[in-house]
Write a protein that holds these residues in place. Structure first.
Motif, short mmCIF file in Angstrom:
data_model
loop_
_atom_site.label_atom_id
_atom_site.label_comp_id
_atom_site.label_asym_id
_atom_site.label_seq_id
_atom_site.Cartn_x
_atom_site.Cartn_y
_atom_site.Cartn_z
N LEU A 61 0.83 -1.20 0.00
CA LEU A 61 0.00 0.00 0.00
C LEU A 61 0.87 1.26 0.00
O LEU A 61 0.55 2.25 -0.68
CB LEU A 61 -0.95 -0.01 1.20
CG LEU A 61 -2.04 -1.08 1.15
CD1 LEU A 61 -2.81 -1.12 2.46
CD2 LEU A 61 -2.97 -0.87 -0.04
N GLY A 65 1.02 4.25 -2.90
CA GLY A 65 0.99 5.68 -2.58
C GLY A 65 2.17 6.41 -3.20
O GLY A 65 2.04 7.52 -3.73
N ALA A 68 1.55 6.73 -6.88
CA ALA A 68 0.53 7.77 -7.11
C ALA A 68 1.14 9.17 -6.99
O ALA A 68 0.81 10.07 -7.78
CB ALA A 68 -0.62 7.60 -6.14
N THR A 129 -6.03 -3.65 -3.90
CA THR A 129 -6.28 -2.25 -3.51
C THR A 129 -5.15 -1.36 -3.98
O THR A 129 -5.38 -0.24 -4.48
CB THR A 129 -6.43 -2.16 -1.98
OG1 THR A 129 -7.55 -2.95 -1.58
CG2 THR A 129 -6.62 -0.72 -1.51
N ARG A 133 -5.44 1.78 -6.52
CA ARG A 133 -5.05 3.15 -6.14
C ARG A 133 -4.12 3.77 -7.18
O ARG A 133 -4.24 4.93 -7.53
CB ARG A 133 -4.35 3.15 -4.78
CG ARG A 133 -5.29 3.01 -3.63
CD ARG A 133 -4.56 3.07 -2.31
NE ARG A 133 -5.48 2.80 -1.22
CZ ARG A 133 -5.10 2.61 0.02
NH1 ARG A 133 -3.82 2.66 0.36
NH2 ARG A 133 -6.00 2.37 0.96
N TRP A 134 -3.17 2.97 -7.65
CA TRP A 134 -2.23 3.47 -8.65
C TRP A 134 -2.98 3.82 -9.93
O TRP A 134 -2.80 4.89 -10.51
CB TRP A 134 -1.16 2.42 -8.88
CG TRP A 134 -0.01 2.83 -9.74
CD1 TRP A 134 0.31 4.09 -10.18
CD2 TRP A 134 0.98 1.96 -10.27
NE1 TRP A 134 1.46 4.03 -10.95
CE2 TRP A 134 1.89 2.75 -11.01
CE3 TRP A 134 1.20 0.59 -10.20
CZ2 TRP A 134 2.99 2.21 -11.68
CZ3 TRP A 134 2.29 0.06 -10.85
CH2 TRP A 134 3.18 0.86 -11.57
N ALA A 136 -6.13 4.53 -10.22
CA ALA A 136 -7.00 5.68 -9.96
C ALA A 136 -6.21 6.99 -10.04
O ALA A 136 -6.71 7.99 -10.56
CB ALA A 136 -7.67 5.55 -8.59
N ALA A 137 -4.99 6.97 -9.55
CA ALA A 137 -4.14 8.17 -9.64
C ALA A 137 -3.86 8.52 -11.10
O ALA A 137 -3.91 9.70 -11.49
CB ALA A 137 -2.84 7.96 -8.87
#
Length: 192
Positions: A61, A65, A68, A129, A133-134, A136-137
């Motif tokens: 995770l 981040g 991202a 997840t 997230r990556w 989505a960024a």
């Protein structure tokens, strides 16, 4: 933040991500992480009562981040951002890494996924997840460049997946050529 400013817990998460990059999740031992992080002996159980799975889950995770943040840097650095420019920016980080440090370390998400997906590990959920997230960024940045949201999500999946494959291929060949190839060949698709 410098490593001396990080707490032992933060250093262990960072160290786990770095060691997973080189050795995979199953090849990364808790003792190795504690030593790499220069953390107090015995602190592992205090910070990670869920054991190694908790640590590796948090490391992937953290890596998402980090990825991202690198994605968001692009639009702040250029006057006229483009989707192809964003992808080239993403690949450049890896070209720079391999040129400076060699090919021993890849993406911790891919390394952990290769070891853990399909094994019943609870980390698989965190890996999913992390990739989401990556992506989505990336999609957020594409939408900011006037790419329609649905296409942005699809292109984000294409970009992340292509980059991961090129990272693996570059490591195997010990050559940044695959990264150069995917940047050149994906550009027309991203400009469309």
């Amino acid at each position: 933040m410098g490593s001396s400013a990080r707490s032992p817990r933060e250093r262990m998460v960072y160290s786990a991500a770095q060691l997973v990059r080189a050795h995979g999740a199953t090849g990364t031992g808790v003792r190795d992480v504690v030593e790499h992080a220069d953390a107090p002996r015995g602190s592992f159980q205090h910070y990670f009562p869920g054991g190694k799975d908790q640590l590796v889950g948090e490391a992937v995770l953290w890596a998402a981040g980090y990825a991202a943040e690198r994605v968001a840097e692009y639009r702040r650095q250029v006057r006229t951002p483009t989707p192809a420019g964003l992808f080239a920016h993403m690949a450049k980080q890896w070209k720079d890494e391999f040129t400076r440090r060699g090919y021993e370390r890849g993406c911790p998400l891919m390394a952990a996924a290769a070891d853990l997906v399909g094994s019943g590990s609870p980390v698989a959920t965190q890996l999913a997840t992390a990739v989401a997230r990556w992506e989505a960024a990336v999609a957020t940045e594409l939408v900011a460049m006037a790419v329609p949201a649905r296409r942005a999500r699809r292109l984000a999946t294409l970009m992340v997946s292509t980059l991961e494959g090129a990272i693996m291929s570059a490591r195997l060949r010990r050559d940044v050529g695959p990264l150069n190839t995917v940047v050149a060949e994906l550009a027309p698709v991203l400009h469309a």
